[in-house]
Write a protein that holds these residues in place. Sequence first.
Motif, short mmCIF file in Angstrom:
data_model
loop_
_atom_site.label_atom_id
_atom_site.label_comp_id
_atom_site.label_asym_id
_atom_site.label_seq_id
_atom_site.Cartn_x
_atom_site.Cartn_y
_atom_site.Cartn_z
N MET A 279 0.89 -1.10 0.04
CA MET A 279 0.04 0.10 -0.14
C MET A 279 1.07 1.19 -0.01
O MET A 279 1.88 1.32 0.71
N LYS A 280 0.43 2.23 -0.74
CA LYS A 280 1.24 3.52 -0.98
C LYS A 280 0.45 4.80 -0.79
O LYS A 280 -0.52 4.81 -1.03
N VAL A 281 1.10 5.63 0.01
CA VAL A 281 0.46 6.88 0.49
C VAL A 281 1.40 8.13 -0.28
O VAL A 281 2.66 8.30 0.40
N ALA A 282 0.84 8.80 -1.29
CA ALA A 282 1.56 9.97 -1.66
C ALA A 282 1.32 11.11 -0.87
O ALA A 282 0.29 11.43 -0.53
N VAL A 283 2.68 11.87 -0.61
CA VAL A 283 2.50 13.11 0.30
C VAL A 283 2.71 14.28 -0.80
O VAL A 283 3.87 14.39 -1.32
N VAL A 284 1.79 15.13 -0.84
CA VAL A 284 1.68 15.91 -1.92
C VAL A 284 1.67 17.48 -1.42
O VAL A 284 0.97 17.46 -0.18
N GLY A 285 2.06 18.54 -1.94
CA GLY A 285 1.55 19.85 -1.34
C GLY A 285 2.42 20.96 -2.27
O GLY A 285 3.39 20.72 -3.11
N TYR A 286 2.25 22.24 -1.97
CA TYR A 286 2.86 23.35 -2.27
C TYR A 286 4.31 23.29 -1.91
O TYR A 286 4.78 22.60 -0.91
N PRO A 287 5.29 24.14 -2.58
CA PRO A 287 6.53 23.93 -2.07
C PRO A 287 6.77 24.43 -0.44
O PRO A 287 6.17 25.58 -0.39
N ASN A 288 7.68 24.00 0.21
CA ASN A 288 8.17 24.48 1.52
C ASN A 288 6.85 24.52 2.54
O ASN A 288 7.16 25.61 3.31
N VAL A 289 6.06 23.43 2.29
CA VAL A 289 5.09 23.45 3.43
C VAL A 289 5.51 22.36 4.51
O VAL A 289 4.82 21.96 5.38
N GLY A 290 6.64 21.55 4.11
CA GLY A 290 7.07 20.66 5.27
C GLY A 290 6.77 19.43 4.97
O GLY A 290 6.51 18.56 5.98
N LYS A 291 6.56 19.03 3.70
CA LYS A 291 6.08 17.59 3.26
C LYS A 291 7.39 16.61 3.81
O LYS A 291 7.27 15.46 4.33
N SER A 292 8.50 16.92 3.53
CA SER A 292 9.40 15.93 3.78
C SER A 292 9.77 15.65 5.24
O SER A 292 10.03 14.68 5.84
N SER A 293 9.70 16.96 6.09
CA SER A 293 9.60 16.75 7.60
C SER A 293 8.46 16.19 8.05
O SER A 293 8.85 15.09 8.87
N LEU A 294 7.26 16.01 7.46
CA LEU A 294 6.19 15.29 7.76
C LEU A 294 6.42 13.82 7.67
O LEU A 294 6.17 12.90 8.42
N VAL A 295 7.00 13.52 6.43
CA VAL A 295 7.34 12.06 5.86
C VAL A 295 8.33 11.47 7.08
O VAL A 295 8.10 10.31 7.48
N ASN A 296 9.22 12.30 7.08
CA ASN A 296 10.31 11.84 8.24
C ASN A 296 9.70 11.43 9.67
O ASN A 296 10.04 10.56 10.27
N ARG A 297 9.06 12.45 9.99
CA ARG A 297 8.16 12.13 11.27
C ARG A 297 7.19 10.97 11.30
O ARG A 297 7.11 10.12 12.21
N LEU A 298 6.43 10.91 10.27
CA LEU A 298 5.51 9.62 10.17
C LEU A 298 6.28 8.42 9.79
O LEU A 298 5.73 7.23 10.44
#
Length: 448
Positions: A1-20
């Motif tokens: 199962m895959k969950v894509a994390v998308v959004g506008y630049p610099n909203v903290g996607k990579s930080s949130l991915v690392n946290r999750l």
Amino acid sequence: MKVAVVGYPNVGKSSLVNRLAGSREAVVHERPGITRDRKELAAEWNGRAFTLIDTGGVDLEDRDEMAASIQEQARAARADADAVVLVVDARAGRRPGDEELADLLRRGDVPTIVAANKADGPGDVPLAADFHRLGLGEPVAVSALHGLGTGDLLDRVTAALPPEPEGPARDEDAVRLAVVGRPNVGKSSLVNRVLGRDRVIVSQRAGTTRDAIDERIEVDGRGVVLIDTAGIRRQSKVAAAGDGVEYYTTLRSRRAAERADVAIVVCDAVDGVTSQDMRIAELAMTSGCATLLVLNKWDLAPPDHELEHERAKVTAKLRLRPRVMTVSAKTGRNVERVLAEALALADRRRGRIPTPELNRFVADVVAARQPPQKQGKRLKLLYMAQTGDRPPRFSVQINSRALIARDWAYYFENRLRERYRLEGVPLIVDFVERRQRRSERGARSRSA
């Protein structure tokens, strides 16, 4: 199962991915646009395993070539996902880019959860309510920095995922191939050629790849994980640039080599094998993985460029004597041969050699070149066995460690590589001094 994390630049996607995901794999920096390719990280919540796909920031108004490639990768991640997390900036409020992305996601049939990030304190939580207007359901206020609300978000994500399909468990024994090298030598182009599609962004601009990107494929029924990495620059250049992003991308490239079975060191055929290529190969070999050097862009190399000259240079400089091959990621020439050689290297790194065969090897080596002697006493090789793998480790019983000469030990190691095709494979040879047997000690004491 895959969950894509998308959004506008610099909203903290990579930080949130690392946290999750509970890791620091995705590169995080305050500068927008750091993430370019999509990166996949394993995650688990309440016994449910899934994969998070970190994507580059999507600004649909940006017409730059690189921005277009990032948008395409984000769309591909969304198409490949079972659920989507749209990350927005709670403090900044709704922006036109958020509206456009939400409109795009509403048209699809993939369940979407809105994560209002940067709600770092209780006073910021009510700000998430503004994103109800995106039409994607109730937003979840989260803080990637402090971890607030991430449990609620994970509950929503796992509830949105479809049931686990029944079938065989995923093969965890896949061969891991890390593609490493200097910037702009064609690593991503080679990965895309092997995959048969544009999985990673390719650009003439050096340093395009920032994360180590894992992609799973099957080759003749075998599981293979290809790891595309950021270009490794000289340490002096990284220090001179004073760029934290450069430092962390290089660090992730090194970690990719540490978790790989084989490192494919890509070199530019026009330049030949440079001193930096040699350093990268040494870095890969000291991490414990097998190594193969590949001269990419061979179709552009000068007519007088000799492959044997490059091979001789590598043999003279690198103790593990890795094989050197040519390839063209652009035309596909020799790509299948390189892949086959990399898989064979992984097998030899994992394999075990029977003890009787090793002792026949010892007899042949001794017959070809007498072991050294000191003060009338000659080194004797009594017994040899393999004691480990990944990388291979061997134990050789000898009569005295004091009789070992360095050049003869290198000779022994090189013959071992030649006999069992271990060129480019790190191996360890332990020369162990055999203690006197009790019966021998007893007989000597009685005679005394």
